[in-house]
Design a protein around this motif. Structure first.
Motif, short mmCIF file in Angstrom:
data_model
loop_
_atom_site.label_atom_id
_atom_site.label_comp_id
_atom_site.label_asym_id
_atom_site.label_seq_id
_atom_site.Cartn_x
_atom_site.Cartn_y
_atom_site.Cartn_z
N PHE A 1 60.58 16.15 9.08
CA PHE A 1 60.04 17.17 9.46
C PHE A 1 60.33 18.27 8.75
O PHE A 1 62.22 18.57 8.68
CB PHE A 1 60.31 17.51 10.89
CG PHE A 1 59.02 16.76 11.20
CD1 PHE A 1 58.66 15.14 11.59
CD2 PHE A 1 57.85 17.23 12.43
CE1 PHE A 1 57.46 14.40 11.94
CE2 PHE A 1 57.09 16.82 13.00
CZ PHE A 1 56.93 15.22 12.95
N ILE A 2 60.06 18.98 8.16
CA ILE A 2 60.55 20.47 7.14
C ILE A 2 59.62 21.94 8.61
O ILE A 2 57.95 20.68 8.19
CB ILE A 2 60.44 20.49 6.35
CG1 ILE A 2 61.32 19.76 5.34
CG2 ILE A 2 60.84 22.26 5.81
CD1 ILE A 2 60.45 19.60 4.44
N PHE A 3 60.84 22.59 9.14
CA PHE A 3 59.68 23.52 10.34
C PHE A 3 60.22 24.54 9.87
O PHE A 3 61.26 24.79 10.11
CB PHE A 3 59.68 22.85 11.48
CG PHE A 3 61.03 22.92 11.86
CD1 PHE A 3 61.71 21.57 12.45
CD2 PHE A 3 61.59 23.76 13.16
CE1 PHE A 3 62.57 21.31 12.70
CE2 PHE A 3 62.39 23.70 13.82
CZ PHE A 3 62.99 22.33 13.10
N SER A 4 59.48 25.77 9.50
CA SER A 4 59.89 27.04 9.46
C SER A 4 59.90 27.56 11.35
O SER A 4 59.20 27.89 12.05
CB SER A 4 59.56 28.27 9.18
OG SER A 4 57.62 28.23 9.41
N SER B 1 64.24 36.06 8.42
CA SER B 1 63.79 37.05 9.31
C SER B 1 61.49 36.51 8.33
O SER B 1 61.54 36.17 7.37
CB SER B 1 64.20 38.21 8.30
OG SER B 1 63.92 38.86 6.73
N SER B 2 61.13 37.72 8.81
CA SER B 2 59.43 38.09 8.30
C SER B 2 59.59 38.70 6.76
O SER B 2 60.09 39.19 6.93
CB SER B 2 58.92 38.47 9.60
OG SER B 2 57.50 38.88 8.36
N GLY B 3 58.82 37.82 6.03
CA GLY B 3 58.46 38.04 4.48
C GLY B 3 59.37 37.56 3.79
O GLY B 3 59.46 37.08 1.98
N SER B 4 60.34 36.59 4.27
CA SER B 4 62.00 35.64 3.39
C SER B 4 60.90 34.55 2.52
O SER B 4 62.42 34.45 1.73
CB SER B 4 62.30 35.25 4.66
OG SER B 4 62.48 34.50 5.08
N GLY B 5 59.29 34.18 2.77
CA GLY B 5 59.32 32.95 1.59
C GLY B 5 59.65 31.41 2.44
O GLY B 5 58.97 30.58 1.68
N LYS B 6 59.27 31.39 4.04
CA LYS B 6 58.93 30.15 4.33
C LYS B 6 57.83 30.04 3.96
O LYS B 6 58.09 28.16 4.60
CB LYS B 6 60.01 30.12 6.23
CG LYS B 6 60.75 31.33 6.17
CD LYS B 6 61.25 31.66 7.88
CE LYS B 6 60.29 32.29 8.66
NZ LYS B 6 60.34 33.80 8.74
N SER B 7 56.85 30.69 4.67
CA SER B 7 55.32 29.85 4.67
C SER B 7 55.38 29.42 2.96
O SER B 7 54.81 28.17 2.80
CB SER B 7 54.72 30.89 5.08
OG SER B 7 54.56 30.83 6.75
N ASP C 1 54.51 25.24 10.21
CA ASP C 1 54.76 26.36 9.74
C ASP C 1 54.89 26.77 11.12
O ASP C 1 54.01 27.47 11.68
CB ASP C 1 54.24 26.95 8.65
CG ASP C 1 54.73 28.26 8.22
OD1 ASP C 1 55.42 28.88 8.53
OD2 ASP C 1 53.63 28.57 7.47
N GLU C 2 55.90 27.65 11.46
CA GLU C 2 56.24 28.56 13.49
C GLU C 2 55.47 27.79 14.25
O GLU C 2 54.14 28.16 14.93
CB GLU C 2 56.07 29.65 12.60
CG GLU C 2 56.16 29.80 11.81
CD GLU C 2 57.03 31.91 11.42
OE1 GLU C 2 56.33 32.56 13.41
OE2 GLU C 2 56.67 32.58 11.25
N PRO C 3 55.73 25.94 14.19
CA PRO C 3 54.78 25.08 14.90
C PRO C 3 55.23 25.93 16.38
O PRO C 3 54.25 25.45 17.51
CB PRO C 3 54.95 23.93 15.03
CG PRO C 3 56.84 23.89 14.69
CD PRO C 3 56.88 24.96 13.37
N THR C 4 56.06 26.54 16.99
CA THR C 4 56.34 26.96 18.50
C THR C 4 55.78 28.58 18.46
O THR C 4 55.88 29.31 19.54
CB THR C 4 57.73 26.70 18.61
OG1 THR C 4 59.12 27.34 17.88
CG2 THR C 4 57.45 25.79 18.45
N GLN D 1 50.72 27.33 12.81
CA GLN D 1 51.16 28.13 14.13
C GLN D 1 50.08 28.03 15.31
O GLN D 1 49.86 28.53 16.57
CB GLN D 1 51.43 29.44 13.67
CG GLN D 1 52.37 30.74 14.60
CD GLN D 1 52.77 31.52 13.62
OE1 GLN D 1 52.63 32.00 12.55
NE2 GLN D 1 52.67 32.91 14.37
N ALA D 2 48.87 28.56 14.75
CA ALA D 2 47.94 28.89 15.36
C ALA D 2 47.42 27.66 15.70
O ALA D 2 45.81 27.65 16.23
CB ALA D 2 46.76 29.14 14.73
#
Ligand SMILES: Nc1ncnc2c1ncn2[C@@H]1O[C@H](COP(=O)(O)OP(=O)(O)OP(=O)(O)O)[C@@H](O)[C@H]1O
Ligand SMILES: [Mg+2]
Lengths: 420, 245
Positions: free
Chosen positions: B196-199, B39-45, B167-170, B90-91
């Motif tokens: 590849f590691i992607f969140s 979830s958001s804030g879980s530490g992925k980035s 990081d959240e490429p999509t 992401q952006a």
């Protein structure tokens, strides 16, 4: 180095900001170039007037305890110090051995110039004017560069005892070329010597008019008689070299050769208050320039800080893909310098055009500057003279961009990327 | 091969301390296509940034191809990023003043070991690979989101890094385009043997991964092999992965 492409692309991309930077740098450079041309023209004019009409480039005097600049506030040339004829020859010999150097023995003295009545006797109580006088031997006519002859001729016209006066002194006395005048001065033995001389020419001071109102040129033998000096003796030996700029090296050269009894000076240290006035004008110019540069610095710092903030994500992206801090600072630096240089080039072209257009224009000079640089002034614009200063301005602009860009490049990229 | 052990990262926010990553240990195989969910804030980035040498951990070790990176100087980290790691954001984060070609060229410009010829060849190869050969002269703002992300993929891969972090490429793309981009990444990962590691929050995207690591409050709570095969898990993750603010 190809990554500088980014600087140029960024400059293209933010065209308005680039133009603003270019304009600010350009205006500063333009102001600098034109003011610098004015100031250096004025300074050159003054320096040349000082050397031509008063000092020569290099002066050799007896080395005594009471040495003061030749031109000081009192302009008192009543000293009894003088060279023997052997000393004069020694000094002249040294100059003779150098190429492109003209040297002459000189006699400086304070004297009174008076009218001679129709009865050919010295008229008691008649108008007399105190002047400082310079006696030359030979064909030295540099003084005529500054004292432009209105009527008559310069020294060496064929008369035995000659004097050349400024127009204001001549009109005070009501004399014109060909008229006899009386000259009196105190000789070194304390007696007052009075003799008759012929006024051969009247000239108008171009510069230093404040000083030259009280200046007279006399033939060398007149000086010798008034000062009570023997054949070959002189108070000084004066020399003109290639240019006023080479005076210092000429002085050093001669100083090495001549012994301790000779004091060798150059015009830069002997101009006294006249040089001081011109230095003061130059100082005001530099203070003005400094203020201008501080304003430009603040502007550039602010602009680059704004750009850096705007591009914080871009900077973080570059950091992420492997660009180090130095490269990022360089990208900003080149962008700012490219805009600045473009502005400077346009400014240099404009200044050159303005300089060319004003080449024949005579500016009227107001008081008190007219006493120093003369009542009219023509600008001499030399395109290369402003180059070092322009580079300094660009350097300051570059340095100003470093502060905010260094700050921006030091941010933690992870944090910067996290921002919206 | 990436080996992360006991990784912890804390942020001090006023008087409270947030543990963004809490004692995370994880091994990633060379050439693996790994998804990080949560979830958001879980530490992925945070995790991706530390692995990507953009940030340093407070505790724990990171070993990339036998080299420890958690203690490296800023200069060395920089060189690891330049030579071994590619980033996709992401952006998109393209440089707006540059063309497609120049954006892809950007990291290669500062690689001393890549000649001008080699650079041209690589940029052209990757422009072809991401299908943008006809847009090479366009600026970023003249492209669609999907196209922009494909430029970013090419930029990340042009240096031939061993690892690409995305990081959240999509997240800024519609789901169809997102899948296209993931498929592209997947294809290149296979072709080039790139890790590849992607969140992501998107279950359909996770579906493509070899393995899914799920984070919660900075801890790994689940590792699923061949994530896409187990639809029930994806559903579970989908509900858990909704943005909570
Ligand atoms: N620079 C920071 N300063 C303070 N706290 C931070 C910072 N970066 C991240 N955090 C905190 O660390 C935690 C993890 O953040 P992170 O960005 O890694 O989450 P995430 O899983 O990527 O979330 P999302 O899916 O929303 O991107 C969050 O609680 C966040 O508030
Ligand atoms: Mg995130």
């Amino acid at each position: 180095m190809r990554f500088f492409l980014l600087s140029l692309r960024n400059a293209q991309h933010n065209r308005n900001r680039s133009i603003t930077i270019a304009m600010f740098v350009g205006v500063s450079v333009l102001v600098y170039l034109l003011l610098n041309a004015f100031v250096s023209t004025a300074q050159n004019k003054t320096s040349e007037a000082i050397t031509d009409s008063l000092l020569g480039h290099v002066q050799v005097r007896p080395n005594t305890d009471d040495v003061a600049p030749i031109i000081d506030m009192s302009a008192d040339w009543g000293t009894s110090n003088h060279f023997t004829s052997t000393q004069v020859d020694t000094a002249l010999d040294v100059f003779d051995r150098l190429t492109n150097v003209e040297a002459t023995p000189v006699i400086r003295l304070n004297m009174l110039v008076g009218q001679v009545s129709n009865e050919t006797t010295v008229r008691d109580g008649g108008e007399q004017v105190g002047v400082v006088a310079i006696g030359f031997r030979g064909e030295i006519d540099h003084y005529l560069q500054n004292l432009k002859l209105e009527t008559g001729s310069g020294l060496g016209s064929g008369h035995n005892d000659e004097v050349v006066l400024s127009s204001s002194t001549a009109s005070k006395l009501g004399v014109s070329p060909g008229d006899p005048v009386t000259l009196s001065a105190e000789a070194i033995n304390g007696t007052v010597v009075t003799l008759r001389a012929t006024l051969v020419g009247i000239g108008d001071a171009q510069s230093l008019s404040g000083f030259e109102d009280n200046l007279a040129y006399i033939s060398f033998n007149v000086g010798q008689q008034l000062k009570g000096l023997a054949q070959g003796e002189a108070t000084e030996v004066m020399a003109f070299g290639n240019s006023i700029a080479s005076a210092k090296s000429l002085r050093g050269n001669v100083d090495e050769t001549l012994g301790d009894e000779f004091l060798v000076t150059d015009w830069t240290t002997q101009g006294g208050f006249i040089s001081g006035i011109s230095t003061a004008f130059t100082g005001i110019f530099y203070v003005f320039l400094l203020i201008l540069m501080v304003i430009v610095c603040i502007l550039i710092v602010n602009m680059v800080a704004g750009v850096a903030l705007e591009r914080s994500k871009e900077i973080a992206t570059l950091r992420a893909i492997g660009y180090d801090k130095t490269r990022i600072i360089m990208i900003f630096l080149i962008e700012v310098l490219a805009c600045g240089a473009a502005g400077a080039i346009v400014a240099a072209l404009l200044a050159w055009l303005i300089g060319a257009a004003l080449r024949t224009h005579e500016f009227a000079v107001g008081s008190p500057a007219d006493d120093v640089i003369g009542s009219t002034f023509t600008l001499h614009y030399s395109p290369l003279a402003g180059l070092p200063g322009t580079l300094v301005i660009l350097m300051i602009v570059g340095l100003s961009s470093l502060i905010p860009s260094a700050q921006a490049s030091s941010r933690n990229p992870a944090e910067a990327l996290n921002e919206d | 091969m990436i080996s992360v052990h006991g990784l912890t990262k804390r942020y001090a926010l006023g008087s409270t301390v947030i543990t963004a990553i809490d004692n995370v240990s994880l091994d990633v195989r060379t050439g693996e296509f790994l998804a990080v969910g949560g979830s958001s804030g879980s530490g992925k980035s945070t995790l991706l940034n530390i692995i990507g040498c953009l940030d340093r951990p407070d505790k724990g070790t990171v070993v990339i191809d036998g080299q420890r990176t958690d203690q490296l100087s800023e200069k060395r980290l920089n060189s690891v990023r330049l030579n071994n790691i590619g980033f996709i954001f992401q952006a998109f984060n393209l440089i707006s003043s540059l063309t497609v070609y120049e954006n892809i060229e950007l990291p290669l410009l500062i690689r001393k070991d890549v000649s001008a010829d080699e650079r041209r060849t690589r940029v052209n190869t990757f422009i072809e690979k991401v299908g943008l050969a006809d847009r090479r002269r366009n600026k970023a703002h003249e492209l669609s989101g999907g196209q922009r992300q494909r430029v970013a993929v090419a930029r990340a891969l042009a240096t031939r890094p061993g690892i690409v972090l995305a990081d959240e490429p999509t997240a800024n793309l519609d789901s169809h385009t997102g899948i296209e981009v993931i498929n592209l990444m997947h294809q290149i990962s296979r072709d080039e043997n790139t890790t590849f590691i992607f969140s992501t929050h998107d279950p359909k995207v996770m579906n493509r991964a070899d393995r899914l690591v799920r984070l919660e409050d900075g801890r790994i709570i689940e590792i699923v092999d061949n994530a896409g095969r187990d639809v029930s898990i994806i559903d579970k993750i989908e509900s858990a992965g909704k943005y909570t603010g």
